[in-house]
Design a protein around this motif. Structure first.
Motif, PDB file in Angstrom:
ATOM      1  N   MET A   1      65.673 -10.292  -4.717  1.00 48.92           N
ATOM      2  CA  MET A   1      65.160  -9.641  -3.510  1.00 48.92           C
ATOM      3  C   MET A   1      63.637  -9.797  -3.456  1.00 48.92           C
ATOM      4  SD  MET A   1      65.657  -5.642  -2.489  1.00 48.92           S
ATOM      5  CE  MET A   1      64.616  -4.899  -1.246  1.00 48.92           C
ATOM      6  N   GLU A   2      63.135 -10.108  -2.255  1.00 50.26           N
ATOM      7  CA  GLU A   2      61.701 -10.306  -2.086  1.00 50.26           C
ATOM      8  C   GLU A   2      60.920  -9.012  -2.311  1.00 50.26           C
ATOM      9  OE1 GLU A   2      59.304 -12.622  -1.619  1.00 50.26           O
ATOM     10  OE2 GLU A   2      60.913 -13.940  -2.263  1.00 50.26           O
ATOM     11  N   GLU A  21      61.592  -7.392  -6.430  1.00 47.77           N
ATOM     12  CA  GLU A  21      61.313  -7.881  -7.773  1.00 47.77           C
ATOM     13  C   GLU A  21      59.807  -8.074  -7.968  1.00 47.77           C
ATOM     14  OE1 GLU A  21      63.720 -11.381  -8.440  1.00 47.77           O
ATOM     15  OE2 GLU A  21      65.477 -10.129  -8.793  1.00 47.77           O
ATOM     16  N   THR A  26      55.598 -12.736  -7.879  1.00 48.93           N
ATOM     17  CA  THR A  26      55.234 -11.778  -6.831  1.00 48.93           C
ATOM     18  C   THR A  26      54.104 -10.826  -7.238  1.00 48.93           C
ATOM     19  OG1 THR A  26      56.938 -10.214  -7.575  1.00 48.93           O
ATOM     20  CG2 THR A  26      57.577 -11.790  -5.875  1.00 48.93           C
ATOM     21  N   ASP A  53      63.753  -3.503  -8.216  1.00 49.43           N
ATOM     22  CA  ASP A  53      64.956  -3.972  -8.908  1.00 49.43           C
ATOM     23  C   ASP A  53      64.625  -4.630 -10.241  1.00 49.43           C
ATOM     24  OD1 ASP A  53      66.555  -3.360  -6.628  1.00 49.43           O
ATOM     25  OD2 ASP A  53      65.803  -5.197  -5.699  1.00 49.43           O
TER      26      ASP A  53
END
Lengths: 118, 145
Positions: A1-2, A21, A26, A53
């Protein structure tokens, strides 16, 4: 997940809600956002990790960087986290002894002296 | 023995792919469901470490991850950075974690190693047999179905 980043104000605290995440790919975006907030004058910052997450060492490094930045600016920094897998990461790295960690945003933004400390 | 091998350029975006593949193979190999979060984190840390080292040394070589499921689930993450880069891997004490003089890289490396050591009971970090580089070897038990 972004990664998702949302900022709101609660009880005079700047609350950055993080989702998805937080990893080596990221984490730079999280770092940039935290720097922007401090540069814009935020001094009491809470990072809400409830919708995260995945969190790795790079993400933890960004959070420590924010803590140090706010300490220098005479601000406060706290985390909201009640998920056991994430709490285990903080315990294993001993970062649970570095960050004030609260179970809820309300607890983190209380102004009765039990809120985040620098 | 079934082996899956994944090689990727040292770009942060590929670490997520490596985690996804590593967990998919672990599940297929019979690693207990309750261990999969730890497998995902450990593989991510090992691959992040390799990617970071390659970028620090300006290496474009591929990072390799090998997964095998003979009697256990074994994951080997192999980098090609100079071996001295692995020296100094150590868990940082709490009072040093937020010290002003600790660099971001040193902090991330120390925390990453603490996570690897904390989540992997059977962990080895050793030089590769040929040329420069380090192999991080992680083993988890499997339950045969």
């Amino acid at each position: 997940m972004e990664l998702s980043l949302t900022t709101r104000t609660v009880a005079e605290h700047t609350v950055l809600e993080v989702g998805g995440e937080v990893d080596v790919y990221t984490a730079p975006r999280l770092r940039e956002r935290l720097i922007e907030l401090v540069d814009a004058g935020a001094r009491d910052v809470v990072v809400d990790l409830e919708r995260v997450d995945f969190l790795d060492s790079t993400g933890l490094g960004v959070l420590v960087g924010a803590l140090k930045r706010l300490r220098t600016a005479h601000g406060t920094f706290g985390l909201v986290c009640a998920k056991e897998p994430l709490l285990k990461i903080f315990r294993i790295t001993a970062l649970d002894q570095v960050f004030p960690i609260f179970p809820t945003v309300d607890a983190a933004t209380e102004r009765d002296g039990s809120g985040p400390t620098s | 023995m079934a082996t899956v091998r994944l090689s990727f350029s040292p770009a942060p975006v590929h670490v997520r792919t490596a985690r996804l593949v590593g967990v998919a193979v672990a599940r297929r190999a019979g690693v207990a469901e309750e261990l999969l979060d730890e497998v995902r984190l450990a593989i991510g840390e090992a691959c992040t470490r390799a990617v970071t080292l390659h970028r620090q040394y300006g290496l474009t070589d591929l990072v390799t991850m090998e997964m095998s499921d003979s009697d256990s689930y074994t994951v080997r993450v192999i980098d090609h950075a100079p071996i001295e880069a692995s020296v100094g891997l150590a868990k940082l004490p709490p009072d040093e974690l937020a010290a002003e003089n600790l660099t971001d890289d040193a902090l991330t490396t120390g925390v990453g190693f603490a996570l690897l050591a904390g989540f992997v009971d059977d962990l080895q970090v050793r030089p590769v047999d040929d040329g420069p580089g380090t192999e991080v070897r992680m083993v988890w038990p499997v339950t045969r179905r």
